[in-house]
Enzyme design. Structure first.
Site, mmCIF file in Angstrom:
data_model
loop_
_atom_site.group_PDB
_atom_site.id
_atom_site.type_symbol
_atom_site.label_atom_id
_atom_site.label_comp_id
_atom_site.label_asym_id
_atom_site.label_seq_id
_atom_site.Cartn_x
_atom_site.Cartn_y
_atom_site.Cartn_z
ATOM 1 N N THR A 170 -26.453 48.062 17.484
ATOM 2 C CA THR A 170 -26.295 49.488 17.195
ATOM 3 C C THR A 170 -26.628 50.367 18.416
ATOM 4 O O THR A 170 -27.596 50.093 19.142
ATOM 5 C CB THR A 170 -27.166 49.923 15.990
ATOM 6 O OG1 THR A 170 -27.016 51.331 15.823
ATOM 7 C CG2 THR A 170 -28.632 49.587 16.173
ATOM 8 N N LYS A 187 -22.931 50.808 2.861
ATOM 9 C CA LYS A 187 -22.640 52.236 2.660
ATOM 10 C C LYS A 187 -22.282 52.584 1.215
ATOM 11 O O LYS A 187 -22.502 53.701 0.772
ATOM 12 C CB LYS A 187 -21.514 52.687 3.592
ATOM 13 C CG LYS A 187 -21.944 52.738 5.049
ATOM 14 C CD LYS A 187 -20.849 53.288 5.924
ATOM 15 C CE LYS A 187 -21.232 53.170 7.387
ATOM 16 N NZ LYS A 187 -20.265 53.775 8.280
ATOM 17 N N GLY A 205 -9.515 50.423 3.967
ATOM 18 C CA GLY A 205 -10.813 49.825 3.631
ATOM 19 C C GLY A 205 -11.880 50.905 3.496
ATOM 20 O O GLY A 205 -11.579 52.082 3.244
ATOM 21 N N ARG A 254 -2.086 46.418 5.155
ATOM 22 C CA ARG A 254 -1.580 45.066 4.917
ATOM 23 C C ARG A 254 -1.484 44.803 3.411
ATOM 24 O O ARG A 254 -0.463 44.339 2.921
ATOM 25 C CB ARG A 254 -2.538 44.054 5.569
ATOM 26 C CG ARG A 254 -2.208 42.616 5.267
ATOM 27 C CD ARG A 254 -3.166 41.695 5.979
ATOM 28 N NE ARG A 254 -4.564 41.906 5.568
ATOM 29 C CZ ARG A 254 -5.589 41.241 6.084
ATOM 30 N NH1 ARG A 254 -5.402 40.351 7.031
ATOM 31 N NH2 ARG A 254 -6.822 41.472 5.673
HETATM 32 P P1 ATR Z 1 -14.332 48.814 6.978
HETATM 33 O O1 ATR Z 1 -15.568 49.111 6.183
HETATM 34 O O2 ATR Z 1 -14.583 48.632 8.444
HETATM 35 O O3 ATR Z 1 -13.215 49.743 6.694
HETATM 36 P P2 ATR Z 1 -13.068 46.901 5.239
HETATM 37 O O4 ATR Z 1 -13.387 47.743 4.060
HETATM 38 O O5 ATR Z 1 -13.256 45.428 5.140
HETATM 39 O O6 ATR Z 1 -13.901 47.336 6.511
HETATM 40 O O7 ATR Z 1 -11.548 47.223 5.656
HETATM 41 C C1 ATR Z 1 -10.898 46.551 6.676
HETATM 42 C C2 ATR Z 1 -9.499 47.143 6.880
HETATM 43 O O8 ATR Z 1 -8.885 46.452 7.965
HETATM 44 C C3 ATR Z 1 -8.567 46.955 5.702
HETATM 45 O O9 ATR Z 1 -7.597 47.976 5.705
HETATM 46 C C4 ATR Z 1 -7.929 45.601 6.028
HETATM 47 O O10 ATR Z 1 -6.672 45.362 5.407
HETATM 48 P P3 ATR Z 1 -6.605 44.712 3.924
HETATM 49 O O11 ATR Z 1 -6.956 45.809 2.981
HETATM 50 O O12 ATR Z 1 -5.217 44.238 3.802
HETATM 51 O O13 ATR Z 1 -7.619 43.605 3.926
HETATM 52 C C5 ATR Z 1 -7.716 45.759 7.514
HETATM 53 N N1 ATR Z 1 -7.612 44.487 8.215
HETATM 54 C C6 ATR Z 1 -8.624 43.710 8.670
HETATM 55 N N2 ATR Z 1 -8.139 42.628 9.317
HETATM 56 C C7 ATR Z 1 -6.795 42.718 9.277
HETATM 57 C C8 ATR Z 1 -5.716 41.915 9.784
HETATM 58 N N3 ATR Z 1 -5.950 40.795 10.470
HETATM 59 N N4 ATR Z 1 -4.447 42.322 9.560
HETATM 60 C C9 ATR Z 1 -4.206 43.458 8.876
HETATM 61 N N5 ATR Z 1 -5.172 44.274 8.390
HETATM 62 C C10 ATR Z 1 -6.440 43.903 8.577
#
Ligand code: ATR
Length: 307
Positions: free
Chosen positions: A35, A85, A147, A170
């Site tokens: 951090t 969070k 996400g 995705r």
């Molecule tokens: P954060 O709290 O950082 O937003 P999260 O809630 O896990 O973390 O969300 C991650 C985001 O990155 C989501 O939109 C995820 O897509 P999915 O909803 O389809 O899972 C996206 N993401 C992470 N890795 C990915 C990948 N390799 N390809 C496409 N989207 C990805």
């Protein structure tokens, strides 16, 4: 030794200590080792002559017990980061209206009998976006991701009056859920919805127009991550400006594409700066000047050259 004992001291990460002669601020998360928040808060405290220290706590379990212990130990304020969070909300005595709508809290402020939760990520992002000269009001936005982080982005679009927001993800279902929640908050009528969910594979459905792109997926966090969510580089010709919430690395592949196309962009470092500054303002009931913010920003930027 009682296994159930809750002792905040045990959760302080290496390199920090709970000094008894100081007021304590801190952050709960896991992992938390990298951090940058102590840079923000310890510098602010020193600049203002406050006797405070900011401590990262690595919390693996029993979040509620540690929040209670922090309150009882007179900890003045806490930040909450991944993965807590959303999970922290049941352990608060009160929650700010915006944070409740976002569904995520990153800042705890002392109140009667416990902490009140705020979301300074959203306001921090808004400050960084407007400072860069990018518009939210009446603007068209393409969000990449649906996400946890995307919820703050989407709510910022509601609060500050974006015209149309395409949520590209995705997993379509997650974009649909986020779009539904936000359209509901905005109370749009069924024919005039602001938020439109789009599967990443279906990006071609987005009308040809000018957009502010806001990237909130985790793609790019790892140095060996491949292309951005939508691989077709022509897609990004619709951008008139771009924001990536990621600040490490300094320039994700998404920002590299924008940079190549000479589109103005910012990464997430100023969002980090301002979410911290707003939290500090809550904790200490002070206003941080622009001049001070810039000084802290230069301290944060050193992190890129020291890596
Ligand atoms: P954060 O709290 O950082 O937003 P999260 O809630 O896990 O973390 O969300 C991650 C985001 O990155 C989501 O939109 C995820 O897509 P999915 O909803 O389809 O899972 C996206 N993401 C992470 N890795 C990915 C990948 N390799 N390809 C496409 N989207 C990805």
């Amino acid at each position: 030794m009682n296994n159930n004992e809750i002792n905040l001291k045990d959760k302080v990460i290496e390199g920090y200590e709970l000094a008894e002669d100081k007021e304590i601020l801190g952050i709960f998360g896991n992992p938390i080792k990298h951090t940058l928040s102590p840079v923000i808060h310890d510098n602010l405290s020193d600049m203002l002559g406050l006797n405070e220290r900011y401590i990262p706590f690595q919390i693996e379990e029993r979040l509620g017990d540690y929040v209670k212990a922090a309150y009882e130990s007179q900890i003045l304020g806490l930040n909450i980061t991944v993965p807590y969070k959303e999970k922290v909300i049941p352990y608060l005595v009160d929650i700010d209206e915006d944070a409740e709508k976002i569904g995520a809290v990153n800042t705890l402020v002392r109140a009667d009998g416990g902490y009140k939760g705020y979301n300074t990520d959203m306001e921090g992002l808004y400050r960084s976006v407007t400072e860069a000269g990018f518009e939210i009001k009446d603007n068209n936005i393409i969000m990449l991701g649906a996400g946890g982080a995307a919820r703050a982005v989407a709510y910022m679009c509601v609060k500050y009056g974006a015209k149309k927001v395409y949520i590209v993800n995705r997993t379509l279902e997650k974009a649909e859920k986020l779009a539904d929640d936000m359209n509901m908050i905005k109370k749009d009528n069924a024919n005039e919805k602001t938020f439109i969910p789009i599967a990443a594979s279906d990006y071609i459905r987005i009308p040809n127009d000018r957009y502010l792109f806001i990237q909130s997926t985790s793609i790019g966090l790892n140095a060996d991550d491949g292309l951005p969510l939508v691989c077709d580089e022509n897609f990004y010709d619709m951008a008139d400006a771009a924001v990536d919430l990621i600040y490490n690395p300094e320039k994700t592949k998404f920002l590299e594409v924008m940079s190549k196309k000479k589109i103005p962009y910012i990464n997430g470092l100023k969002m980090l700066l301002y979410q911290g500054i707003i939290a500090f303002e809550y904790w200490n009931n002070v206003k941080i000047s622009q001049d001070m913010s810039e000084k802290i920003y230069s301290e944060l930027k050193k992190y890129y050259s020291n890596k």
